[in-house]
Design an enzyme around this catalytic site. Structure first.
Site, mmCIF file in Angstrom:
data_model
loop_
_atom_site.group_PDB
_atom_site.id
_atom_site.type_symbol
_atom_site.label_atom_id
_atom_site.label_comp_id
_atom_site.label_asym_id
_atom_site.label_seq_id
_atom_site.Cartn_x
_atom_site.Cartn_y
_atom_site.Cartn_z
ATOM 1 N N SER A 150 1.002 -1.263 0.261
ATOM 2 C CA SER A 150 -0.051 0.034 0.039
ATOM 3 C C SER A 150 0.925 1.098 0.135
ATOM 4 O O SER A 150 2.106 1.275 0.619
ATOM 5 C CB SER A 150 -0.801 0.109 1.199
ATOM 6 O OG SER A 150 -1.483 1.332 1.485
ATOM 7 N N TYR A 165 -3.297 -0.969 9.747
ATOM 8 C CA TYR A 165 -3.207 -1.341 8.465
ATOM 9 C C TYR A 165 -1.647 -1.131 7.906
ATOM 10 O O TYR A 165 -1.183 -2.032 7.002
ATOM 11 C CB TYR A 165 -4.129 -0.677 7.752
ATOM 12 C CG TYR A 165 -4.263 -0.712 6.224
ATOM 13 C CD1 TYR A 165 -4.803 -1.955 5.759
ATOM 14 C CD2 TYR A 165 -3.419 -0.036 5.395
ATOM 15 C CE1 TYR A 165 -4.797 -2.082 4.406
ATOM 16 C CE2 TYR A 165 -3.449 -0.382 3.938
ATOM 17 C CZ TYR A 165 -4.303 -1.429 3.452
ATOM 18 O OH TYR A 165 -4.278 -1.576 2.206
#
Length: 234
Positions: A150, A165
Site C-alpha cells: 500500500s 493497516y
C-alpha cells in the site's frame, strides 16, 4: 511470465480476484498468455465474473475459495491447486503467486482493539506470508511472487487511523525483501507493489456510498482501477 518447461503452460495464482485490483491483475496476466487460478473468499459470483472475463478473451481460468486469514486451510488449498493444475492445464507447477487478498479501512489508534489488530495481522501479513510458503513446492524455479502492499507504507504517507493497516503492509514489504534473498538461488523474483487509493469495492463499497470523496482522492493523481483497466486518476 515463463514456465520452467518450454512445452508446459504458465499458470498464476491470484488471491482476492473477485473484484478490484485482483480482478485487474488476473485479467492482465491472462492477456499475457498465462492461465490463472483466481481465489475468492465471500463472493463466488465475483470470481465467476473474473473467470468469464478471461474466458471471453480466449484465456483459461479457474476459481477456488480461499480464506487468506485461515492458515490452517492452506495445505488443503495447495492440494486443490495441484488437482486443478493437473485437470485443467495438465501441469504440476505454477509460475507466479500474486498476494492481493485482504481488506482495507482505517481505525484510530485510540479505538484499536486487540481483536481488530489481530485481524489485520492474520489477513494482511501472516496470511500472504504462509500462503506463499504453502505454495512454494508448486512454484517453478525462475517464478515470481508479487505481494500487494500500500502507498500508506511510503515515507510521508501518514493518514490518520492507519497505523495498524500500514504496519502490516510495511511488514509485508520487509518480509518480501528478505524472501527475495532466500529464494534467489532458485531464480525466484519476490517483489511488492504499493498502489494508492484505488476505486474498488473495498471498505464496504465506500466509493459508491460516498461519491463526494472521489474528487479529493483523484486530485492526488494516484492510479485508480476501473473495471479491468488501469487508468489515471488525474
Amino acid at each position: 511470465m515463463t514456465s520452467e518447461q518450454n512445452n508446459s503452460p504458465s499458470v498464476a495464482v491470484v488471491t482476492g480476484a473477485s473484484a478490484g485490483i485482483g480482478r485487474s491483475a488476473a485479467v492482465e496476466i491472462a492477456r499475457s498468455g498465462s492461465g490463472v487460478i483466481v481465489t475468492y473468499h465471500s463472493r463466488p459470483e465475483g470470481a465467476a465474473e473474473t473467470v468469464q472475463l478471461i474466458e471471453g478473451e480466449g484465456g483459461k481460468a479457474h476459481a477456488l475459495r480461499l480464506d487468506v486469514g485461515d492458515t490452517g486451510s492452506f495445505p488443503a488449498f495447495r492440494d486443490e491447486v495441484r488437482a486443478v493444475l493437473r485437470s485443467v492445464w495438465e501441469t504440476d507447477h505454477i509460475d507466479a503467486v500474486v498476494n492481493n487478498g485482504g481488506f482495507g479501512g482505517g481505525r484510530a489508534f485510540e479505538d484499536m482493539s486487540e481483536e481488530a489488530f489481530d485481524e489485520y495481522f492474520r489477513v494482511l501479513l501472516r496470511g500472504p506470508y504462509f500462503l506463499t510458503q504453502a505454495l512454494l513446492p508448486l512454484l517453478s524455479d525462475g517464478g515470481a511472487i508479487l505481494s500487494v502492499s500500500s502507498s500508506s507504507v511510503r515515507p510521508g504517507e501518514t493518514e490518520v487511523g492507519y497505523s495498524g493497516y500500514a504496519g502490516m503492509k510495511a511488514g509485508l514489504v520487509t518480509a518480501s525483501r528478505y524472501l527475495a534473498r532466500e529464494l534467489g538461488d532458485r531464480g525466484v523474483r519476490v517483489n511488492t507493489i504499493a498502489p494508492g487509493p484505488t476505486r474498488t469495492r473495498i471498505g464496504g463499497d465506500a466509493f459508491e456510498m460516498y461519491p463526494e470523496i472521489i474528487p479529493a482522492i483523484a486530485a492526488k493523481r494516484h492510479w485508480v482501477v476501473l473495471g479491468s483497466r488501469m487508468t489515471s486518476a488525474e
